[in-house]
Design an enzyme around this catalytic site. Structure first.
Site, PDB file in Angstrom:
ATOM      1  N   ASP A  17      -3.228 -12.309  11.598  1.00 32.55           N
ATOM      2  CA  ASP A  17      -2.564 -11.485  10.588  1.00 32.55           C
ATOM      3  C   ASP A  17      -3.619 -10.716   9.792  1.00 32.55           C
ATOM      4  OD1 ASP A  17      -0.597 -10.384   9.055  1.00 32.55           O
ATOM      5  OD2 ASP A  17      -0.274 -12.152   7.807  1.00 32.55           O
ATOM      6  N   HIS A  75       7.285  -5.891  15.589  1.00 32.23           N
ATOM      7  CA  HIS A  75       6.862  -5.806  14.183  1.00 32.23           C
ATOM      8  C   HIS A  75       5.865  -4.672  13.948  1.00 32.23           C
ATOM      9  CE1 HIS A  75       6.058  -6.983  10.143  1.00 32.23           C
ATOM     10  NE2 HIS A  75       4.832  -7.380  10.393  1.00 32.23           N
TER      11      HIS A  75
HETATM   12  C1  HEM Z   1       7.418 -13.237   8.609  1.00 31.71           C
HETATM   13  C2  HEM Z   1       6.729 -12.299   7.981  1.00 31.71           C
HETATM   14  C3  HEM Z   1       5.594 -11.553   8.621  1.00 31.71           C
HETATM   15  C4  HEM Z   1       4.719 -11.951   9.587  1.00 31.71           C
HETATM   16  C5  HEM Z   1       4.645 -13.303  10.284  1.00 31.71           C
HETATM   17  C6  HEM Z   1       3.835 -10.834   9.840  1.00 31.71           C
HETATM   18  C7  HEM Z   1       2.796 -10.845  10.770  1.00 31.71           C
HETATM   19  C8  HEM Z   1       2.123  -9.725  11.183  1.00 31.71           C
HETATM   20  C9  HEM Z   1       1.207  -9.665  12.301  1.00 31.71           C
HETATM   21  C10 HEM Z   1       0.880 -10.842  13.217  1.00 31.71           C
HETATM   22  C11 HEM Z   1       0.751  -8.395  12.404  1.00 31.71           C
HETATM   23  C12 HEM Z   1      -0.198  -7.812  13.485  1.00 31.71           C
HETATM   24  C13 HEM Z   1      -1.637  -7.825  13.123  1.00 31.71           C
HETATM   25  C14 HEM Z   1      -2.023  -7.036  11.911  1.00 31.71           C
HETATM   26  O1  HEM Z   1      -2.285  -5.820  11.975  1.00 31.71           O
HETATM   27  O2  HEM Z   1      -2.036  -7.657  10.852  1.00 31.71           O
HETATM   28  C15 HEM Z   1       1.348  -7.644  11.332  1.00 31.71           C
HETATM   29  C16 HEM Z   1       1.142  -6.319  11.076  1.00 31.71           C
HETATM   30  C17 HEM Z   1       1.640  -5.638  10.000  1.00 31.71           C
HETATM   31  N1  HEM Z   1       2.565  -6.095   9.090  1.00 31.71           N
HETATM   32 FE1  HEM Z   1       3.412  -7.935   9.086  1.00 31.71          FE
HETATM   33  N2  HEM Z   1       4.183  -9.790   9.027  1.00 31.71           N
HETATM   34  C18 HEM Z   1       5.252 -10.186   8.267  1.00 31.71           C
HETATM   35  C19 HEM Z   1       5.922  -9.440   7.319  1.00 31.71           C
HETATM   36  C20 HEM Z   1       5.572  -8.165   6.951  1.00 31.71           C
HETATM   37  C21 HEM Z   1       6.210  -7.405   5.904  1.00 31.71           C
HETATM   38  C22 HEM Z   1       7.345  -7.911   5.007  1.00 31.71           C
HETATM   39  C23 HEM Z   1       5.585  -6.190   5.860  1.00 31.71           C
HETATM   40  C24 HEM Z   1       5.827  -5.020   4.949  1.00 31.71           C
HETATM   41  C25 HEM Z   1       6.953  -4.788   4.304  1.00 31.71           C
HETATM   42  C26 HEM Z   1       4.561  -6.196   6.878  1.00 31.71           C
HETATM   43  C27 HEM Z   1       3.690  -5.170   7.120  1.00 31.71           C
HETATM   44  C28 HEM Z   1       2.792  -5.123   8.161  1.00 31.71           C
HETATM   45  C29 HEM Z   1       1.961  -3.975   8.458  1.00 31.71           C
HETATM   46  C30 HEM Z   1       1.874  -2.688   7.647  1.00 31.71           C
HETATM   47  C31 HEM Z   1       1.250  -4.285   9.627  1.00 31.71           C
HETATM   48  C32 HEM Z   1       0.253  -3.404  10.374  1.00 31.71           C
HETATM   49  C33 HEM Z   1       1.023  -2.452  11.274  1.00 31.71           C
HETATM   50  C34 HEM Z   1       0.088  -1.488  11.979  1.00 31.71           C
HETATM   51  O3  HEM Z   1      -0.492  -1.905  12.987  1.00 31.71           O
HETATM   52  O4  HEM Z   1      -0.077  -0.366  11.482  1.00 31.71           O
HETATM   53  N3  HEM Z   1       4.588  -7.400   7.517  1.00 31.71           N
HETATM   54  N4  HEM Z   1       2.177  -8.479  10.595  1.00 31.71           N
END
Ligand code: HEM
Length: 292
Positions: free
Chosen positions: A135, A205
């Site tokens: 993450d 996601h």
């Molecule tokens: C259960 C809740 C969540 C989990 C387990 C989760 C996990 C992850 C993971 C594994 C990634 C891919 C690696 C990275 O670039 O960090 C990611 C990307 C991302 N997440 Fe989440 N996330 C969650 C909730 C959220 C929420 C609520 C938001 C915003 C409202 C969010 C925004 C983002 C963004 C902006 C990225 C990067 C996207 C890109 O590659 O441009 N995430 N998240």
């Protein structure tokens, strides 16, 4: 220069242990004495403090860009708002340090604020969500982070930040019951090497939160786990709340009806917005709240 005025823990990243504390303001309580004590004694090198819209309203002040977290609905799902008055995130290298940080805070808060919730968080497997996926990979670089997370100018505003805090509860048994290819498609990255899938589904996601569409945010999320429940304390900073909110609405399918696959194995149980005031000479600058 806004970096010099930021709460340093926002840019510094997470440590091994954290605690997310939210407080409501006691009815008919004057928050000013406690805020004056916080301005004088709160140490932003081990903690982050955020002001919620109920507290700004009680003080009769308006912080440009601060609002209450909205309840959102999407196809078959709801995202709750549990907006509180004050949020403090403690961070420490170990559990002992966390205990000391919490103890140091207690006398500052006074009886004006009542503890709504305290949840301990931790760094899992070097920075992974409990699903096992890394993450924070696509976070802004250290050079980009101040431009993404900090308000650039304004009296009493320069170096401040806005934060979205949202607790997600995972159904890990369900997540793990899927084949790894299905899991990769839900996330949009390959678990084995963390490479982004070129042909990730629209429901993945990373497609829903694609920062080329929404703009960037600085994510500082940490896992939490109790005996029965577990998940992610999602924490994201920005110079505005708009990018977080657009991203969340896209996840919920509010924009185009496409729901983020994250909702298949996790659900949000809290949601709030806070304004993290700037600092001056290592202390909180609360002049915007009328506290000097
Ligand atoms: C259960 C809740 C969540 C989990 C387990 C989760 C996990 C992850 C993971 C594994 C990634 C891919 C690696 C990275 O670039 O960090 C990611 C990307 C991302 N997440 Fe989440 N996330 C969650 C909730 C959220 C929420 C609520 C938001 C915003 C409202 C969010 C925004 C983002 C963004 C902006 C990225 C990067 C996207 C890109 O590659 O441009 N995430 N998240």
């Amino acid at each position: 220069m806004s970096v010099a005025h930021a709460q340093p823990s926002i840019l510094a990243g997470q440590l091994a242990c954290g605690q997310s504390l939210s407080f409501r303001l006691g009815l008919d309580k004057d928050p000013r004495p406690a805020l004056a004590r916080l301005a004088e004694n709160f140490d932003p090198s081990y903690a982050i403090l955020g002001i919620g819209s109920p507290l700004a309203a009680a003080l009769g002040v308006s912080i440009p860009g601060l609002r209450a977290f909205p309840a959102i609905t999407g196809p078959g799902l709801s995202v709750p708002s549990t907006q509180q008055a004050l949020w403090i995130f403690l961070k420490a290298p170990d559990r002992s340090g966390l205990f000391d940080a919490a103890a140091a805070l207690e006398w500052l808060i006074d009886d004006a604020f009542e503890l709504e919730d305290a949840t301990e968080t931790f760094t899992y497997a070097g920075g992974r969500d409990l699903t096992g996926y890394v993450d924070g990979t696509n976070n802004p670089t250290a050079e980009e982070a101040p431009g993404v997370a900090l308000v650039a100018s304004g009296a009493g505003m320069e170096g401040s930040s806005f934060v979205g805090v949202q607790r997600w509860a995972h159904d890990l048994a369900l997540f793990r019951s899927h084949h790894v290819h299905v899991r990769d498609n839900m996330v949009g990255r390959r678990h084995s090497d963390n490479v982004e899938l070129k042909d990730a589904p629209e429901t993945s996601h990373v497609k829903r939160t694609d920062q080329e569409i929404t703009g960037m945010m600085l994510r500082r999320s940490m896992p939490w786990a109790g005996a029965r429940d577990r998940g992610l304390e999602f924490i994201a900073f920005g110079a505005t709340l708009d990018i977080f909110e657009r991203s969340l609405r896209r996840m919920a399918g509010d924009e185009d009806g496409i729901v983020d696959a994250t909702f298949r194995y996790s659900r949000p149980t809290t949601g709030s917005y806070y304004w993290c005031p700037p600092t001056v000479a290592g202390k909180l600058n609360l002049t915007k709240l009328g506290i000097s």
